[in-house]
Design an enzyme around this catalytic site. Structure first.
Site, PDB file in Angstrom:
ATOM      1  N   PRO A  76      47.173  40.820  37.597  1.00 19.06           N
ATOM      2  CA  PRO A  76      46.123  41.642  38.210  1.00 19.06           C
ATOM      3  C   PRO A  76      45.492  42.632  37.224  1.00 19.06           C
ATOM      4  O   PRO A  76      46.182  43.214  36.379  1.00 19.06           O
ATOM      5  CB  PRO A  76      46.862  42.368  39.339  1.00 19.06           C
ATOM      6  CG  PRO A  76      47.983  41.456  39.695  1.00 19.06           C
ATOM      7  CD  PRO A  76      48.419  40.838  38.401  1.00 19.06           C
ATOM      8  N   CYS A  77      44.185  42.813  37.374  1.00 18.79           N
ATOM      9  CA  CYS A  77      43.442  43.617  36.393  1.00 18.79           C
ATOM     10  C   CYS A  77      43.001  44.977  36.948  1.00 18.79           C
ATOM     11  O   CYS A  77      42.425  45.779  36.218  1.00 18.79           O
ATOM     12  CB  CYS A  77      42.215  42.839  35.930  1.00 18.79           C
ATOM     13  SG  CYS A  77      41.043  42.541  37.270  1.00 18.79           S
ATOM     14  N   GLN A  78      43.301  45.236  38.216  1.00 19.47           N
ATOM     15  CA  GLN A  78      42.749  46.449  38.862  1.00 19.47           C
ATOM     16  C   GLN A  78      43.009  47.728  38.073  1.00 19.47           C
ATOM     17  O   GLN A  78      42.164  48.617  38.060  1.00 19.47           O
ATOM     18  CB  GLN A  78      43.354  46.638  40.263  1.00 19.47           C
ATOM     19  CG  GLN A  78      42.864  45.658  41.297  1.00 19.47           C
ATOM     20  CD  GLN A  78      43.781  44.448  41.412  1.00 19.47           C
ATOM     21  OE1 GLN A  78      44.455  44.075  40.450  1.00 19.47           O
ATOM     22  NE2 GLN A  78      43.808  43.827  42.571  1.00 19.47           N
TER      23      GLN A  78
END
Ligand SMILES: C[S@@+](CC[C@H](N)C(=O)[O-])C[C@H]1O[C@@H](n2cnc3c(N)ncnc32)[C@H](O)[C@@H]1O
Length: 366
Positions: A76-78
């Site tokens: 995940p890149c959030q």
């Protein structure tokens, strides 16, 4: 046949790329916490959902096999993306952020010891602000026993008219790395966004009056950036676009004669201030909402390198429009991965080909 484990699987862009270039794999497991993405993965790749390990934080890695050839993990890149708070891998209290699920991938990697592992994330991971985070990522991989090669690749350089820059980290287990890996060379783009668009889309994709007024009145410059030129490349498609999909200009400014709807006047042929047209009669109105439309989820799938049948099987199984936009925006452009995998598995196919040639040469000389 390679033995493959897929983490943070989404809709399985890595798997799609392997299929497209003919690399056969045996899927050990996939790992996806989102129930819609898990269903989509299972439908697209024709595997039972029972192969999904679910939440990665709950995976007991000791139950997984150790002889693995390939592990992929687009984590995940959030918390890394420039669009977010950029907390990195850990919160202030030391707990893991969503991007910190990277550590779970490392935990699995240390046990399974794949020959090759591939990560994908947003370009911002390589930025100055994220340098501490990127150093941690690379040193964790190094400590796990891997040589690491990374590069930011743009999908527009690998056959897809989408400006999408992502960092790819190729980790090769130190004991098998012969240092021959190179990132794929850039390929000249031969297609434009228009090649991926449908001519006729339902009128529900035309912009509403409110959306139009945003484009034309307030904040024009900012809104204009959302409008895509079908002759060019489209901007990065994002998961959050489901609320407000990217738009495309579908016609030049034309003036429609309301009495004779089939008569279309181009701006060159008629003054925009003219209210009536001699011969045609009636009032001329500008049907501005016919100028722009939203991209459809099907077009999002195409611009990520998935096929219409991949899209259709999801629609047929009740996956909603907003989920489709999200899944596409979260995924990886398949053509980039095809080119990447060709660099990794090329030496194998090449050596088989050269062995075949050598055998033929020997036979011919007998
Ligand atoms: C950037 S997307 C990866 C998309 C994927 N590479 C593809 O080809 O579609 C990250 C994925 O990680 C999943 N994810 C987030 N938290 C997770 C968790 N705790 N366990 C397993 N998967 C998780 C998300 O649902 C999302 O699908």
């Amino acid at each position: 046949m390679i033995k493959y484990i897929s983490l943070f699987s989404g809709i399985g862009a890595f798997e799609k790329a392997l299929d497209n270039i003919g690399v056969k794999y045996e899927l050990v497991n996939y790992c996806e916490v989102d129930k819609y993405a898990s269903k989509a993965y299972s439908l697209i790749h024709n595997v039972p959902e029972s192969m999904n390990l679910g939440d990665i934080t709950k995976v007991d890695e000791t139950k997984l096999p150790t002889e693995i050839d390939l592990m992929t993990y687009g984590f995940p890149c959030q918390d890394i993306s420039s669009a977010g708070l950029q907390k990195g891998l850990r919160n202030e209290d030391g707990s893991k952020t969503r991007s910190g699920l990277f550590f779970d991938a490392i935990r699995i990697m240390k046990h399974c010891k794949p020959r090759i592992a591939i990560a994908e994330n947003v370009k911002n991971l390589t930025s100055k602000r994220m340098s501490g985070v990127f150093d941690t990522v690379l040193s964790e991989l190094e400590d796990a026993g891997y040589n690491n090669y990374w590069q930011v690749l743009n999908a527009a350089d690998y056959g897809m008219p989408q400006g999408r820059e992502r960092v790819f980290i190729i980790s090769i287990r130190k004991d098998i790395d012969d240092r021959s890996f190179h990132f794929p060379p850039v390929i000249p783009l031969t297609k434009c966004m228009g090649d991926y668009l449908d001519d006729n889309v339902p009128s529900s994709f035309l912009l509403s009056e409110k959306q139009l007024s945003k484009i034309e009145v307030s904040n024009f410059q900012q809104e204009k950036r959302r409008i895509q030129d079908r002759g060019g490349i489209c901007m990065t498609l994002l998961a959050r676009d489901y609320k407000d999909p990217k738009c495309v200009q579908i016609a030049d400014l034309h003036y429609y004669n309301m009495d004779m709807p089939n008569r279309i006047y181009s701006p060159e042929g008629i003054s925009p201030t003219l209210k009536t047209v001699s011969g045609g009669g009636g009032e001329v109105k500008v049907l501005k909402n016919k100028l722009y439309r939203k991209l459809t989820p099907k077009e999002y799938f195409r611009l990520m390198g998935f096929s219409d049948s991949d899209y259709q099987i999801l629609v047929d199984n009740g996956i909603s429009k907003s989920q489709l936009y999200k899944m596409a925006g979260n995924s990886i452009v398949v053509t980039v991965l095809e080119n990447l995998f060709k660099q990794i598995y090329k030496p194998v196919t090449q050596s088989i080909a050269s062995l075949k040639q050598q055998s033929l040469d020997i036979l011919n000389n007998i």
